[in-house]
Structures are given as structure tokens and as C-alpha cells.
Design an enzyme around this catalytic site. Structure first.
Site, mmCIF file in Angstrom:
data_model
loop_
_atom_site.group_PDB
_atom_site.id
_atom_site.type_symbol
_atom_site.label_atom_id
_atom_site.label_comp_id
_atom_site.label_asym_id
_atom_site.label_seq_id
_atom_site.Cartn_x
_atom_site.Cartn_y
_atom_site.Cartn_z
ATOM 1 N N CYS A 86 24.833 13.059 -42.815
ATOM 2 C CA CYS A 86 24.360 12.188 -43.896
ATOM 3 C C CYS A 86 22.898 11.869 -43.631
ATOM 4 C CB CYS A 86 25.211 10.914 -43.988
ATOM 5 S SG CYS A 86 25.170 9.898 -42.501
ATOM 6 N N ARG A 96 19.496 13.521 -53.396
ATOM 7 C CA ARG A 96 18.862 13.720 -52.088
ATOM 8 C C ARG A 96 19.252 15.079 -51.516
ATOM 9 N NH1 ARG A 96 20.279 8.702 -48.412
ATOM 10 N NH2 ARG A 96 19.075 9.915 -46.879
#
Length: 245
Positions: A202, A142
């Protein structure tokens, strides 16, 4: 989470719902509420500022770290995380109970510690000035933009200059936080200078709190978390994004 709590929990534990105790005026997930709204919710849960508070979750250490950080950002200074969570508690044969716990309400005055929280505007300033290191807890795929974001409509990639340390790397196989010596090595291998300011980020501010907790074990107990994290950054048209390593 609540269904798991009602099934079994540490005796006397109350349930803290990170999606309920949150800012409901935004579509971003479990953002911090106002200090006033938080104080009301914390009071209803019986979370006195004089109490020693221990937070845990069912996995080991994950959402518990978010609650630990949230409480500290809201002015609680006696908060700890149960290392290994309910998973380790059960493995050790410790007692649990089912059903709900109705706490005695507590009077809680609003407080807020801005040093522990960063906004999108703060992060843009950090990227321009280099005043802190941005540390991303998402998976490597990611981070590099090789895997799609689970939240629809977000760009892939990462902030320019950010380092990547997938949160699972600070957790041992039994779900506990790694020892300090191992954590130091993990952070250094990720290219983090432990002597300089760090802001963790995050997907939605949960696993960024895990990294903040790991840094606290290393004596860095004032690490700030970017609350909106990629759920916010990836949706901002004027936020710079980098694809690749």
C-alpha cells in the site's frame, strides 16, 4: 491517536503507537523495529505472549490491522481485531473510560516470523520470478499514477504486474470486515487467485495489513506484507514502476 485514546477508550486498554514502536533509523514511516526493540516495547505495554490480545482503532478497521500484523510478525499467535473497532463499540452503547492506563510490565523474549514480512529485495525477486501476486491496497487513482502520492518525492504508479484492490472495498458500511462470501467475490473481481501466494502492499504498510486481515478471514492467515510499501518503492531509483491500468 494518543489524544483520541486519552479522551476515551475501551476500559483497561493500553495505547499502541505505530510510530513509536517502529524503526527510528529510517525515514520510512512506522517500519518494523528489530525483534529486540519490539520485545522491549511490548513488555513495557504488558503484552505477554501468553495473553489473548485484541486490537482495535477508532475508525472500524484500519490501523488495528497493522498492529495485528505487527504482533504476529513478532511471534504473537493469539491476536485478534475487534470487528468494527471503537466506532461499533460506541454504537452498541458499551463502556469507555478516559485517561491513561499504566500496564504491569511483562517479560517478552524477542521473536520474528519472516514468512509474514517482505522487503524491497524480496519484491524485486517476486516480480522477476512471478512466485507471488502483488496486491496493492491504494486507491485506483494512485495505483494508475493519476493522483500524486501524499509523501513528497515519490514517483507515481505501481509495480509491474500488481493487482489493485483499494482497501475500503473489504470494509462494510458499518466499519466491520465484510463477510467471507463477499470478500471472496471482491478479491476475485480484482483479479486475485486465492489459491496462489499473495503479498500485500500500500502506501506505508497500514492498509496492506487490512487486506492481509481480510485474507485471513478467507483462511489465508499467512499472507505477507511488504513493510516499506510505496513509501519505499516509489523512492527507489532502480525499482520498476508502471503508469496506467
Amino acid at each position: 491517536g494518543r489524544a483520541e485514546y486519552l479522551q476515551r477508550h475501551v476500559p483497561g486498554a493500553v495505547f499502541f503507537d505505530i510510530d513509536h514502536v517502529a524503526d527510528h533509523d529510517t525515514d520510512l514511516p512506522h517500519m518494523l523495529p528489530t525483534p529486540e526493540a519490539f520485545a522491549q516495547a511490548a513488555g513495557e505495554l504488558g503484552l505477554s505472549r501468553d495473553a489473548d490480545i485484541v486490537v482495535y482503532d477508532v475508525h472500524g478497521i484500519r490501523s488495528a490491522a497493522r498492529v495485528w500484523w505487527t504482533l504476529r510478525a513478532m511471534g504473537y499467535d493469539k491476536v485478534r481485531v475487534l470487528d468494527g473497532g471503537l466506532r461499533k463499540w460506541l454504537a452498541e452503547g458499551r463502556p469507555v473510560e478516559a485517561g491513561d492506563v499504566v500496564p504491569s510490565p511483562a517479560a517478552v523474549a524477542p521473536r520474528f516470523d519472516p514468512d509474514l514480512v517482505r522487503s524491497a529485495a524480496d519484491v524485486k525477486t517476486i516480480l522477476q520470478s512471478g512466485s507471488a501476486q502483488m496486491l496493492d491496497a491504494r486507491s485506483a487513482a494512485r495505483f494508475r499514477g493519476e493522483a500524486p502520492e501524499p509523501r513528497a518525492g515519490l514517483r507515481s504508479g505501481h509495480m509491474p504486474g500488481a493487482a489493485n484492490l483499494p482497501w475500503e472495498q473489504v470494509i462494510a458500511e458499518d466499519g466491520t470486515l465484510r463477510p467471507a462470501a463477499e470478500l471472496k467475490s471482491v478479491f476475485e473481481q480484482a483479479g486475485v487467485d486465492l489459491a496462489k501466494p499473495i503479498v500485500t502492499t500500500c502506501g506505508s504498510g497500514v492498509t496492506a495489513s487490512v487486506l492481509a486481515l481480510a485474507l485471513a478471514r478467507l483462511g489465508r492467515d499467512r499472507t505477507a506484507v511488504y513493510d516499506g510499501s510505496w513509501s519505499e518503492w516509489g523512492g527507489l531509483a532502480d525499482a520498476p514502476v508502471v503508469i496506467g491500468a
